[in-house]
Structure formats: C-alpha cells, structure tokens
Write an enzyme that holds these catalytic residues in place. Structure first.
Site, mmCIF file in Angstrom:
data_model
loop_
_atom_site.group_PDB
_atom_site.id
_atom_site.type_symbol
_atom_site.label_atom_id
_atom_site.label_comp_id
_atom_site.label_asym_id
_atom_site.label_seq_id
_atom_site.Cartn_x
_atom_site.Cartn_y
_atom_site.Cartn_z
ATOM 1 N N GLY A 74 6.534 6.472 -6.019
ATOM 2 C CA GLY A 74 6.006 5.130 -5.768
ATOM 3 C C GLY A 74 4.987 4.708 -6.814
ATOM 4 N N THR A 75 5.065 5.308 -7.985
ATOM 5 C CA THR A 75 4.126 5.027 -9.082
ATOM 6 C C THR A 75 4.063 3.538 -9.408
ATOM 7 O OG1 THR A 75 5.119 7.031 -10.011
ATOM 8 C CG2 THR A 75 3.477 5.889 -11.368
ATOM 9 N N HIS A 146 1.638 11.122 -14.999
ATOM 10 C CA HIS A 146 2.277 12.044 -14.053
ATOM 11 C C HIS A 146 1.649 13.435 -14.139
ATOM 12 C CE1 HIS A 146 5.198 9.233 -12.727
ATOM 13 N NE2 HIS A 146 5.995 9.270 -13.773
ATOM 14 N N SER A 178 15.387 10.660 -5.486
ATOM 15 C CA SER A 178 15.029 9.561 -6.389
ATOM 16 C C SER A 178 14.896 10.087 -7.829
ATOM 17 C CB SER A 178 13.709 8.948 -5.907
ATOM 18 O OG SER A 178 13.372 7.848 -6.684
ATOM 19 N N TYR A 231 3.294 7.336 -0.020
ATOM 20 C CA TYR A 231 4.368 6.335 -0.087
ATOM 21 C C TYR A 231 4.710 5.865 1.330
ATOM 22 C CZ TYR A 231 9.062 4.451 -1.063
ATOM 23 O OH TYR A 231 10.173 3.645 -1.159
ATOM 24 N N SER A 266 6.457 -6.492 -1.766
ATOM 25 C CA SER A 266 7.590 -6.049 -0.937
ATOM 26 C C SER A 266 8.730 -5.597 -1.853
ATOM 27 C CB SER A 266 8.071 -7.189 -0.030
ATOM 28 O OG SER A 266 8.685 -8.174 -0.836
ATOM 29 N N PHE A 267 9.564 -4.716 -1.350
ATOM 30 C CA PHE A 267 10.678 -4.195 -2.151
ATOM 31 C C PHE A 267 11.573 -5.340 -2.620
ATOM 32 C CE2 PHE A 267 14.891 -2.169 -2.662
ATOM 33 C CZ PHE A 267 14.550 -1.248 -3.641
ATOM 34 N N GLU A 268 11.834 -6.288 -1.727
ATOM 35 C CA GLU A 268 12.745 -7.400 -2.037
ATOM 36 C C GLU A 268 12.206 -8.214 -3.217
ATOM 37 O OE1 GLU A 268 11.656 -6.537 1.056
ATOM 38 O OE2 GLU A 268 13.590 -5.541 1.433
#
Ligand code: A3P
Length: 323
Positions: A74-75, A146, A178, A231, A266-268
């Site tokens: 979720g970076t 990372h 992922s 996340y 939001s993801f969308e």
C-alpha cells in the site's frame, strides 16, 4: 565508512534450491545477482552494493517525510495520502515517482548495460540516480523507501535526525500475491507463482524476509517520529487513518476537506488517476490491480493458504503484530 555487513548470494555455494531458483528466474538485463545484508539477511540486488555507503551516509533532515514499506503493502496509497496531507490537500497531477521519489530505486535496475530494458522515460535522474535527485529536492522532501529499519540512512537509526516516518504493512498472503504480479509485470521475474511463493516464504526476494522487515520497524514504534499503519486499517476505516496521519504531521483540516480526501484516495478514483498509476512502467491498468483484502484467494490453493497461516503463526507469535 559504512558498517553495513553484506555478502553476495552465490547459488552454487550450497545445494540450496531456493537460491538456485532466484538466479534461474530472477536474473535479467538489469539484474545480475543478489546480496544478503545485515544479520537479518535482507535480500537486495547486487547493484545495491554500489550505493550501500551512500545510502547509509545519506543526509536526512528533520523536515523530511518518509513512507517506508515492504513492496506491495500500500506504498503508493500511503504516499498519495501523505502527499495531500503534507501539502494543504493539493491534488497534484505530477507523477508520484517524481514528486515523492523512491530513495533506492536506482539500485533495483542496473541500466548501465541495458539501454533498452525500460521505456525511455525512466532513463532520467529520478530513476538512474535517485539519491542525487532526492538530495536536490526542495524541502520539505517526501521520500519513499522499501528499506527495513537496519538499512535506513544512519542518521535516522541513531535518532540524530528525526524525519517523520510512516510505515505501512499488509497481511503476507495479499502482499505475496501482489508482489508476484508486480515482479512479473515490471521486474523481469520469469517463474510461476509456486516458485515465487517459496522465495517469499524463504525470505529470498528483494527486501525480504518480510517478517524481519515488519518487525524491524514495528520495534521502533516507541519513537515519536514513527507512525505504524496497516493496509487493512486503511481499507476498513480510511477516515480514521487520515485523521491519525494529520495529527502525526501536525495538520488540521475540516471534516469536509477530510471527506474530499477520502474520496480522492478511494481505489476507484486512484485507479483512474494517471499520476499514481505507473502505467508508463507496468502498462495500462496493471498497477491498481485488485485493491482488496483477500485477493490471495484467487492465486492460492487451500494447501498454500494453510502453509502461509502456519508460517504467519511461527513468525509473528508474541510480536504484537496480527493480520
Ligand atoms: P493489489 O496488487 O493487491 O491490488 P504498492 O503501492 O506498495 O506497490 O502496493 C500496491 C497495492 O496497493 C496493489 O494491491 C494496489 O491495488 C493497492 N492499492 C493502491 N491504491 C489503493 C487504494 N486506493 N485502495 C486500495 N488498495 C490500493
């Protein structure tokens, strides 16, 4: 001088089938080999060696804001949240990797003998000399990395400088799936999911072992410049997480503004936002892949799920970390 211990991973040194697979399926034009660093044996591309001292000695400022994560946890989502909160809720159409650069990205892609391995867009300083690019950024700087705690620039580890550090982690099953898709689409991994999963569980993928990565930072949570997020919490109550980050970054916004930010994150909406999609790198629509909790169920058989659950229980027992 750097005090970071490392050694090259030599797949012929032992009869280790895992390392042999790492070299069989994860070597390519821009990746010639791997090292293991520190007592935790964090795996990194061989090219990292050229930068190990520079990263250790990298000058950090109290005003810097770092998003620190293991890959695929979720970076980018956290980066966009932190960017907006840190910049008076400005929504930027600049690519996130330009305005919120990736500290060690150069070490992942040795492009010196690979002039055509990536789209021409990436043969630029933010990618080919990321440390220098970040050194010159205006302050406050927003930096992604990372690296686990033990490999962060020394001034952070000693507490000599206290930039804000926001760490995000994610359940290992979704992270592994992922990461698999990411490595196939963008890092030249040529094996199948089964081989990948064994590499992940054995801690033999770049930035692994994942449990050590998580615990290295979670153990630092007593520091007041470190904020730990999950996340899954961002999925279940993004608004609460936004408020936590506002407080951490000493920012105050109205409920209305926070509602707007929640929509923007939001993801969308993020899926259609070119600035955070890495389309130039991975191809259209591949980066914002599923964006859910439990997408591992598509790629993992019940046996594999059971193995992961056992591995999670063994590696995270009594750590205060749960999934
Ligand atoms: P999936 O591959 O499971 O879909 P990173 O930025 O660390 O590479 O993480 C990428 C993962 O975060 C991808 O997971 C991506 O879909 C997910 N992600 C990105 N933005 C998100 C959002 N707004 N909401 C939920 N998940 C998001």
């Amino acid at each position: 001088m750097s005090t970071i211990k490392y050694k090259t991973i030599d797949p012929n040194e032992s009869n280790n089938a895992i390392d042999k697979n790492l070299y069989k399926y994860f070597i390519n034009d821009f990746r010639k080999g791997y090292i293991e660093a520190t007592d935790q044996k964090y795996v990194l591309p061989q090219y990292y060696v050229e930068f190990i001292e520079k990263i250790d000695n990298f000058e950090v400022y109290d005003t810097d804001v770092f998003v620190v994560t293991h890959p695929k946890t979720g970076t980018t989502w956290a980066q966009e949240m932190v960017w907006c909160i840190g910049n008076n809720l400005e929504v930027s159409d600049e690519y996130i990797y330009i305005r919120f650069p990736f500290l060690e990205v150069t070490t992942l892609f040795d492009l010196r003998d690979a002039p055509n391995a990536l789209p021409a867009f990436f043969y630029k300083e933010f990618f080919t000399n990321s440390l220098e690019y970040i050194r010159k950024l205006p302050h406050p700087r927003f930096i992604k990395t990372h690296l686990p705690w033990e490999l962060l620039p020394r001034q952070i580890r000693t507490g000599e400088r206290k930039p804000k550090i926001i760490y995000v982690y994610r359940n290992p099953k979704d992270t592994c799936v992922s990461y698999y898709h990411h490595c196939v689409n963008g890092e030249g991994y040529k094996g199948d999911f089964n081989v990948f999963m064994e590499l992940f569980l054995s801690g033999r993928l770049s930035f692994g072992p994942y449990p050590s990565h998580i615990l290295s930072v979670v153990q630092q949570k007593h520091r007041n410049n470190v904020l730990i997020l999950k996340y899954e919490e961002m999925k279940s109550d993004l608004k609460a997480v936004i408020k936590q980050v506002c407080e951490f970054l000493n920012k105050v916004y109205s409920e209305d503004d926070i509602d707007k930010l929640q929509k923007h994150l939001s993801f969308e909406v993020m899926k259609t936002n070119k600035a955070v999609n890495y389309d130039l790198f991975f191809g259209d629509g591949k980066f914002m892949r599923a964006g859910v909790i439990g997408s591992y169920k598509v790629d993992m058989s019940p046996d594999v799920v059971a193995r992961f659950d056992k591995w999670i229980a063994e590696n995270f027992a009594n750590t205060g970390t749960s999934f």
